[in-house]
Design a protein around this motif. Structure first.
Motif, PDB file in Angstrom:
ATOM      1  N   HIS A  61      49.482  26.367  42.848  1.00 58.80           N
ATOM      2  CA  HIS A  61      48.535  25.975  41.799  1.00 58.80           C
ATOM      3  C   HIS A  61      48.080  24.546  42.075  1.00 58.80           C
ATOM      4  N   VAL A  67      39.927  25.741  36.738  1.00 57.69           N
ATOM      5  CA  VAL A  67      40.632  24.458  36.705  1.00 57.69           C
ATOM      6  C   VAL A  67      39.699  23.338  37.162  1.00 57.69           C
ATOM      7  N   THR A  90      37.238  22.403  34.392  1.00 58.06           N
ATOM      8  CA  THR A  90      37.896  21.658  33.318  1.00 58.06           C
ATOM      9  C   THR A  90      38.068  20.198  33.693  1.00 58.06           C
ATOM     10  N   SER A 123      49.356  33.401  36.055  1.00 60.36           N
ATOM     11  CA  SER A 123      48.693  32.396  35.233  1.00 60.36           C
ATOM     12  C   SER A 123      49.481  32.139  33.951  1.00 60.36           C
ATOM     13  N   HIS A 178      50.888  28.685  33.146  1.00 63.48           N
ATOM     14  CA  HIS A 178      51.077  27.240  33.341  1.00 63.48           C
ATOM     15  C   HIS A 178      49.709  26.599  33.574  1.00 63.48           C
ATOM     16  N   THR A 179      48.933  27.188  34.467  1.00 59.44           N
ATOM     17  CA  THR A 179      47.505  26.908  34.616  1.00 59.44           C
ATOM     18  C   THR A 179      46.822  28.258  34.842  1.00 59.44           C
ATOM     19  N   ASP A 188      47.540  29.786  38.684  1.00 55.12           N
ATOM     20  CA  ASP A 188      48.852  29.896  39.322  1.00 55.12           C
ATOM     21  C   ASP A 188      48.977  31.189  40.104  1.00 55.12           C
ATOM     22  N   PHE A 209      48.962  22.249  29.505  1.00 58.07           N
ATOM     23  CA  PHE A 209      47.893  21.625  30.258  1.00 58.07           C
ATOM     24  C   PHE A 209      46.566  22.323  29.933  1.00 58.07           C
ATOM     25  N   GLY A 217      46.126  26.139  29.992  1.00 60.44           N
ATOM     26  CA  GLY A 217      47.428  26.796  29.926  1.00 60.44           C
ATOM     27  C   GLY A 217      47.531  27.707  28.714  1.00 60.44           C
ATOM     28  N   ILE A 240      45.802  15.510  40.199  1.00 59.22           N
ATOM     29  CA  ILE A 240      44.797  16.536  39.928  1.00 59.22           C
ATOM     30  C   ILE A 240      43.515  16.269  40.703  1.00 59.22           C
TER      31      ILE A 240
END
Length: 286
Positions: free
Chosen positions: A70, A99, A102, A143, A145-146, A149, A176, A179, A259
């Protein structure tokens, strides 16, 4: 075919990186490599990545894939450095554009950053099979956690990323951006549905004082002893626990710089006109 696995533990970020290979002088994949970063001086180094390179060269391996489970929030990725040194394709789950979109907004990144995942050489779909020499591997969407994943199965071993930790530590956070604790629980159940003897290899360990760092367990051990998702835990119980716990957790120390690198497949931000690359730090936003 049973994979050969070499683990590398980075004590600065509690991260475990892996080289997975079919045989000496064969083919390998590198999973979750670390780029060392000193936040006080904002300097990078390749000490951890160079240990991977040394092992790959000693074993005379050909790198086929550099896999990210991830877009990590707790360490910077050295995927781009390793690709330039060893070759191979960088890859991550095919939800990485979510991600990227975002965090493009959070960091107010310019139009030059396109959120289509093209920074990575390949985006894996759930259930996609791929080869590492004589090894057949499978990408498994986990997926929660994010949104992006991905776990990677090589024979009897699954590299689970941050989805699960060692049983006495529990499970990943789900607070997060993007998440979701419900989705995290369901992803964990996918992993725990594998045969009891299946090896589960962690991306991190945050050991208590009474033990040293560890990074491998089994499905059976997780079902019996995981403090968050052992036998009998229902989804609503888990979600309540996870949400209550997550609001008490501090942000990871390296969230903001990591990130910005990791959604670029390990590339640093573009160099500006003065020849220097800069991280952006939003104020009063996160």
């Amino acid at each position: 075919m049973i994979p050969l696995i070499k683990a590398f533990f980075d004590s600065a970020t509690w991260t475990i990186s892996y080289v997975v290979f079919d045989e000496p002088k064969g083919s390998c994949a590198i999973i979750d490599p670390v780029l060392d970063y000193e936040p006080k001086s904002s300097r990078t180094s390749t000490r951890s990545a160079d240990k991977l390179i040394e092992f790959v060269n000693q074993q005379q391996l050909s790198v086929v894939w550099i896999l990210e489970t991830h877009a990590h929030a707790d360490h910077l990725s050295s995927a781009d450095y390793l690709k330039n040194k060893l070759g191979g394709k960088t890859a991550i789950g095919n939800n990485i554009p979510i991600v990227q979109k975002t965090f493009k907004a959070i960091f107010n990144m310019g139009e030059e950053f396109v959120t289509d995942g093209h920074d990575f050489d390949h985006l894996f779909a759930d259930g996609e099979l791929f080869q590492v020499g004589k090894l057949t591997a499978k990408a498994i969407s986990v997926s929660g956690h994010t949104p992006a994943d991905m776990a990677y199965q090589f024979g009897n071993a699954i590299f689970v990323g941050d989805t699960l930790f060692m049983p006495d530590i529990g499970t990943a956070r789900a607070d997060f951006p993007g998440g979701n604790a419900c989705q995290l629980f369901r992803s964990i159940q996918k992993l725990l549905a594998f045969p009891p003897e299946t090896r589960l290899l962690m991306c991190h360990d945050y050991p208590p004082a009474n033990r040293s760092a560890e990074w491998e367990s089994t499905v059976a051990q997780q079902l019996a002893h995981n403090i968050h998702v052992h036998h009998g835990i229902k989804e609503d119980e888990f979600v309540t626990m996870r949400n209550k716990r997550d609001v008490t957790l501090e942000m990871p120390n390296l969230l903001l710089p990591s990130i910005q690198v990791n959604i670029r497949a390990g590339k640093l931000p573009p160099v500006e006109k003065n020849g220097v690359a800069y991280f952006k730090i939003p104020i009063n936003l996160i």
